[in-house]
Design a protein around this motif. Structure first.
Motif, PDB file in Angstrom:
ATOM      1  N   ILE A   1      41.297  31.380  45.503  1.00  0.00           N
ATOM      2  CA  ILE A   1      40.554  30.205  45.975  1.00  0.00           C
ATOM      3  C   ILE A   1      39.176  30.645  46.463  1.00  0.00           C
ATOM      4  O   ILE A   1      38.164  29.963  46.227  1.00  0.00           O
ATOM      5  CB  ILE A   1      41.332  29.510  47.120  1.00  0.00           C
ATOM      6  N   ASP A   2      39.141  31.785  47.127  1.00  0.00           N
ATOM      7  CA  ASP A   2      37.859  32.301  47.627  1.00  0.00           C
ATOM      8  C   ASP A   2      36.959  32.780  46.485  1.00  0.00           C
ATOM      9  O   ASP A   2      35.760  32.974  46.688  1.00  0.00           O
ATOM     10  CB  ASP A   2      38.107  33.464  48.595  1.00  0.00           C
ATOM     11  N   GLY A   3      37.552  33.012  45.318  1.00  0.00           N
ATOM     12  CA  GLY A   3      36.762  33.497  44.185  1.00  0.00           C
ATOM     13  C   GLY A   3      36.493  32.430  43.146  1.00  0.00           C
ATOM     14  O   GLY A   3      36.116  32.750  42.006  1.00  0.00           O
ATOM     15  N   ARG A   4      36.667  31.153  43.549  1.00  0.00           N
ATOM     16  CA  ARG A   4      36.478  30.072  42.561  1.00  0.00           C
ATOM     17  C   ARG A   4      35.113  30.128  41.892  1.00  0.00           C
ATOM     18  O   ARG A   4      34.989  29.934  40.684  1.00  0.00           O
ATOM     19  CB  ARG A   4      36.636  28.699  43.218  1.00  0.00           C
ATOM     20  N   ASP A   5      34.072  30.397  42.680  1.00  0.00           N
ATOM     21  CA  ASP A   5      32.722  30.412  42.108  1.00  0.00           C
ATOM     22  C   ASP A   5      32.571  31.514  41.059  1.00  0.00           C
ATOM     23  O   ASP A   5      31.896  31.338  40.037  1.00  0.00           O
ATOM     24  CB  ASP A   5      31.681  30.601  43.219  1.00  0.00           C
ATOM     25  N   VAL A   6      33.197  32.649  41.334  1.00  0.00           N
ATOM     26  CA  VAL A   6      33.130  33.760  40.380  1.00  0.00           C
ATOM     27  C   VAL A   6      33.853  33.381  39.094  1.00  0.00           C
ATOM     28  O   VAL A   6      33.373  33.627  37.982  1.00  0.00           O
ATOM     29  CB  VAL A   6      33.751  35.031  40.988  1.00  0.00           C
ATOM     30  N   LEU A   7      35.023  32.742  39.237  1.00  0.00           N
ATOM     31  CA  LEU A   7      35.794  32.345  38.059  1.00  0.00           C
ATOM     32  C   LEU A   7      35.093  31.225  37.299  1.00  0.00           C
ATOM     33  O   LEU A   7      35.049  31.226  36.054  1.00  0.00           O
ATOM     34  CB  LEU A   7      37.197  31.886  38.482  1.00  0.00           C
TER      35      LEU A   7
ATOM     36  N   TRP B   1      46.416  28.626  27.916  1.00  0.00           N
ATOM     37  CA  TRP B   1      45.091  28.537  28.549  1.00  0.00           C
ATOM     38  C   TRP B   1      45.179  27.997  29.972  1.00  0.00           C
ATOM     39  O   TRP B   1      44.421  28.402  30.856  1.00  0.00           O
ATOM     40  CB  TRP B   1      44.160  27.643  27.711  1.00  0.00           C
ATOM     41  N   GLU B   2      46.111  27.075  30.208  1.00  0.00           N
ATOM     42  CA  GLU B   2      46.202  26.468  31.538  1.00  0.00           C
ATOM     43  C   GLU B   2      46.762  27.424  32.591  1.00  0.00           C
ATOM     44  O   GLU B   2      46.744  27.114  33.784  1.00  0.00           O
ATOM     45  CB  GLU B   2      47.043  25.186  31.496  1.00  0.00           C
ATOM     46  N   ASP B   3      47.257  28.596  32.130  1.00  0.00           N
ATOM     47  CA  ASP B   3      47.808  29.570  33.075  1.00  0.00           C
ATOM     48  C   ASP B   3      46.884  30.775  33.271  1.00  0.00           C
ATOM     49  O   ASP B   3      47.259  31.752  33.921  1.00  0.00           O
ATOM     50  CB  ASP B   3      49.175  30.069  32.593  1.00  0.00           C
ATOM     51  N   ILE B   4      45.699  30.731  32.713  1.00  0.00           N
ATOM     52  CA  ILE B   4      44.779  31.874  32.784  1.00  0.00           C
ATOM     53  C   ILE B   4      43.775  31.668  33.925  1.00  0.00           C
ATOM     54  O   ILE B   4      43.223  30.585  34.101  1.00  0.00           O
ATOM     55  CB  ILE B   4      44.024  32.033  31.446  1.00  0.00           C
ATOM     56  N   PHE B   5      43.571  32.738  34.699  1.00  0.00           N
ATOM     57  CA  PHE B   5      42.603  32.700  35.799  1.00  0.00           C
ATOM     58  C   PHE B   5      41.281  33.364  35.410  1.00  0.00           C
ATOM     59  O   PHE B   5      40.220  32.978  35.888  1.00  0.00           O
ATOM     60  CB  PHE B   5      43.165  33.392  37.032  1.00  0.00           C
ATOM     61  N   PHE B   6      41.349  34.400  34.604  1.00  0.00           N
ATOM     62  CA  PHE B   6      40.133  35.007  34.045  1.00  0.00           C
ATOM     63  C   PHE B   6      40.512  35.793  32.793  1.00  0.00           C
ATOM     64  O   PHE B   6      41.658  36.214  32.631  1.00  0.00           O
ATOM     65  CB  PHE B   6      39.407  35.898  35.066  1.00  0.00           C
ATOM     66  N   TYR B   7      39.534  35.954  31.931  1.00  0.00           N
ATOM     67  CA  TYR B   7      39.792  36.599  30.648  1.00  0.00           C
ATOM     68  C   TYR B   7      38.482  37.167  30.128  1.00  0.00           C
ATOM     69  O   TYR B   7      37.479  36.451  30.066  1.00  0.00           O
ATOM     70  CB  TYR B   7      40.390  35.574  29.682  1.00  0.00           C
ATOM     71  N   ARG B   8      38.494  38.451  29.768  1.00  0.00           N
ATOM     72  CA  ARG B   8      37.306  39.166  29.317  1.00  0.00           C
ATOM     73  C   ARG B   8      36.164  38.984  30.325  1.00  0.00           C
ATOM     74  O   ARG B   8      35.020  38.739  29.937  1.00  0.00           O
ATOM     75  CB  ARG B   8      36.871  38.668  27.932  1.00  0.00           C
TER      76      ARG B   8
ATOM     77  N   PRO C   1      34.680  27.042  33.915  1.00  0.00           N
ATOM     78  CA  PRO C   1      35.188  26.156  34.978  1.00  0.00           C
ATOM     79  C   PRO C   1      36.668  25.844  34.841  1.00  0.00           C
ATOM     80  O   PRO C   1      37.348  25.555  35.835  1.00  0.00           O
ATOM     81  CB  PRO C   1      34.344  24.889  34.816  1.00  0.00           C
ATOM     82  N   ARG C   2      37.207  25.907  33.628  1.00  0.00           N
ATOM     83  CA  ARG C   2      38.639  25.630  33.446  1.00  0.00           C
ATOM     84  C   ARG C   2      39.495  26.596  34.248  1.00  0.00           C
ATOM     85  O   ARG C   2      40.549  26.238  34.776  1.00  0.00           O
ATOM     86  CB  ARG C   2      39.028  25.757  31.963  1.00  0.00           C
ATOM     87  N   PHE C   3      39.039  27.866  34.335  1.00  0.00           N
ATOM     88  CA  PHE C   3      39.848  28.871  35.017  1.00  0.00           C
ATOM     89  C   PHE C   3      39.903  28.602  36.517  1.00  0.00           C
ATOM     90  O   PHE C   3      40.927  28.842  37.154  1.00  0.00           O
ATOM     91  CB  PHE C   3      39.302  30.272  34.736  1.00  0.00           C
TER      92      PHE C   3
ATOM     93  N   LYS D   1      47.545  40.687  36.971  1.00  0.00           N
ATOM     94  CA  LYS D   1      46.126  40.984  37.077  1.00  0.00           C
ATOM     95  C   LYS D   1      45.907  42.466  36.796  1.00  0.00           C
ATOM     96  O   LYS D   1      46.850  43.270  36.880  1.00  0.00           O
ATOM     97  CB  LYS D   1      45.579  40.560  38.447  1.00  0.00           C
ATOM     98  N   PRO D   2      44.684  42.874  36.469  1.00  0.00           N
ATOM     99  CA  PRO D   2      44.458  44.267  36.079  1.00  0.00           C
ATOM    100  C   PRO D   2      44.555  45.217  37.254  1.00  0.00           C
ATOM    101  O   PRO D   2      44.208  44.867  38.388  1.00  0.00           O
ATOM    102  CB  PRO D   2      43.035  44.239  35.510  1.00  0.00           C
ATOM    103  N   THR D   3      45.035  46.417  36.974  1.00  0.00           N
ATOM    104  CA  THR D   3      45.028  47.455  37.969  1.00  0.00           C
ATOM    105  C   THR D   3      43.650  48.117  37.982  1.00  0.00           C
ATOM    106  O   THR D   3      42.801  47.819  37.147  1.00  0.00           O
ATOM    107  CB  THR D   3      46.127  48.493  37.667  1.00  0.00           C
ATOM    108  N   VAL D   4      43.432  49.004  38.937  1.00  0.00           N
ATOM    109  CA  VAL D   4      42.161  49.709  38.989  1.00  0.00           C
ATOM    110  C   VAL D   4      42.102  50.679  37.818  1.00  0.00           C
ATOM    111  O   VAL D   4      43.033  51.423  37.571  1.00  0.00           O
ATOM    112  CB  VAL D   4      42.032  50.486  40.313  1.00  0.00           C
TER     113      VAL D   4
END
Length: 489
Positions: free
Chosen positions: A112-118, A263-270, A123-125, A197-200
């Motif tokens: 939620i705090d990263g909405r702007d980044v996503l 697509w509706e379950d994705i938060f970020f991609y590439r 905007p769909r993410f 989500k990706p690991t480091v």
């Protein structure tokens, strides 16, 4: 809504592919390695419907009763309510469980705090985040986290080895993206869904952005395979190993064999910037319940050690009292960090109330770094009998039972059976395979120690100590250059 335990069990019978010890599990709710911990999770669901617990575990909003655990924190009482709810659960089940949902929902709140980044990328993410935060709450979903990849040879970039060593996207379709790879995850085999989500790793390189992917994966989805480590439950008599037989939260290597994420379950991609943001804020909220669990581990060590000292009268010795005080300082150190992090809570960029970050992360370092030493002290106080005492069967057998009852009975207050139970509990808490497993789990479950220290460094405001020393030492204003300031952060 709030689910019942039986509704949770029914949800696990979705044809999911679970393996353990080379066996395909037909029903995780009935398999001896999983049934005890599934029953604990079901018990937590049922508690929310019972009169003695309902007010502490749930709340009503818009004529809908929901769980306290998944309510996004916006004011101080939201955190104190969660503390009381966890307290009710731990005391009811009589042990400590880590992965039951409330400790991983915070990772989604950090989105939620990263909405702007996503939203910057798509905007769909950002909308997907809002919908899933609401869905987890509305449907009382058992939600876990999927973080750690097998990684392979870390000296080599992902594309220079088997690409599946880190979860990545192999295809984009009209329905969504298709991923391959694997993650280690606790409780995945008996959870509803996971936040992947990706690991480091080397995914931070823009050219490797297929590795920068995050979203929700259903644990029973086609292509998801759970290959679990061998369980502790069912290996031995619960009378001898009471914790291992009730609270073993089985880990799995979760394989993603061409799994479709809609697509509706994705938060970020590439989106490497989003991936970096998520990794940087992942434990902003979830560190609180993680540290809170260790408060109850400390209580179990104090209780086992004190009962053992009292039964033999050793609690009157100053040297014993000092060791007990060391355990209390450890416990109260955790409690102080948790209490202060709520009292000093900070507004997050997304408008939530996050525990005071440097106070919380310092508490995590205190709790994790000192746990091995505290287990050593508790072991000293419980004494060598936790490693030499025969099993319950020997106490009950003709021929050996009478001798054991003779030598394990201390007085009218402490008969052999209570002593045996206390020693068995302490053995499972401090000495058993399960105890060693839990120690390693705690030390790595929210990243290793150096990452805990990095979180403290990155969240602490160094300006106060810097200004204090600058004025006290009479330093000149020349040191206030941007270059010097940057070096201090």
């Amino acid at each position: 809504m709030i689910r019942t335990g039986e509704e949770y069990r029914q949800g696990l019978r979705d044809g999911r592919e679970v393996w353990i010890d080379g066996e395909r599990v037909a029903d995780v709710t009935k398999h001896p390695a999983f049934k005890p911990i599934v029953d604990v999770r079901a018990r937590i669901y049922d508690m929310a419907h019972e009169a003695p617990y309902q007010e502490r575990l749930t709340y009503v909003a818009d004529n809908e009763r929901n769980t306290i655990f998944y309510k996004p924190p916006r004011e101080t009482s939201d955190w104190t309510d969660k503390v009381e709810a966890v307290d009710a659960v731990m005391k009811d089940i009589g042990g400590v469980v880590t992965r039951v949902g409330d400790e991983t929902i915070g990772e989604v709140w950090s989105l939620i705090d990263g909405r702007d980044v996503l939203a910057e990328y798509d905007p769909r993410f950002a909308d997907n985040v809002d919908r899933h935060v609401a869905s987890i709450l509305d449907n009382d979903i058992f939600h876990v986290s999927a973080n750690t990849d097998p990684k392979g040879d870390r000296s080599r970039a992902p594309q220079d080895q088997d690409p599946d060593m880190m979860v990545h996207v192999v295809k984009e379709t009209d329905a969504g993206i298709v991923i391959r790879g694997a993650k280690y995850e606790t409780a995945a085999a008996y959870a509803d869904q996971a936040f992947l989500k990706p690991t480091v790793g080397a995914w931070t390189n823009e050219t490797l952005s297929d590795y920068a992917v995050g979203g929700i994966v259903r644990m029973g989805a086609p292509g998801v395979k759970h290959i679990c480590r061998s369980g502790f439950a069912g290996r031995s008599d619960p009378a001898d190993y009471p914790l291992a037989n009730r609270f073993d939260e089985v880990e799995a290597m979760v394989i993603f064999d061409n799994v479709l994420i809609p697509w509706e379950d994705i938060f970020f991609y590439r989106h490497t910037k989003a991936a970096q943001h998520v990794r940087g804020t992942l434990h902003r909220y979830s560190a609180f319940p993680y540290v809170q669990r260790l408060l109850y581990v400390a209580d179990m060590m104090i209780g086992a050690a004190m009962w053992n000292a009292r039964q033999t009268g050793l609690d009157k010795l100053q040297s014993v009292r000092e060791k007990l005080a060391d355990l209390v300082c450890y416990r109260e150190g955790i409690n102080a960090h948790l209490t202060a992090s709520i009292a000093m809570a900070q507004k997050s960029p997304g408008g939530l109330l996050m525990p005071h970050q440097s106070m919380l992360y310092a508490g995590r370092v205190h709790a994790c770094a000192n746990l091995p030493a505290m287990m050593h002290i508790a072991r000293e106080l419980c004494g060598g009998q936790i490693c030499v005492t025969p099993n319950a069967a020997a106490f009950n057998a003709e021929g050996s039972g009478d001798w054991l009852k003779k030598f394990y009975t201390l007085n009218d207050q402490w008969e052999a059976e209570d002593r045996r139970k206390l020693l068995a509990f302490a053995r499972d808490l401090l000495n058993s395979d399960y105890a060693g497993h839990r120690l390693t789990f705690v030390q790595f479950a929210q990243a290793p120690h150096f990452n805990h220290l990095a979180a403290v460094y990155n969240s602490f405001d160094f300006d106060g100590p810097l200004d204090f020393v600058r004025k006290s030492a009479g330093l000149s204003d020349k040191i206030l250059s941007d270059k010097v300031r940057g070096a201090g952060k």
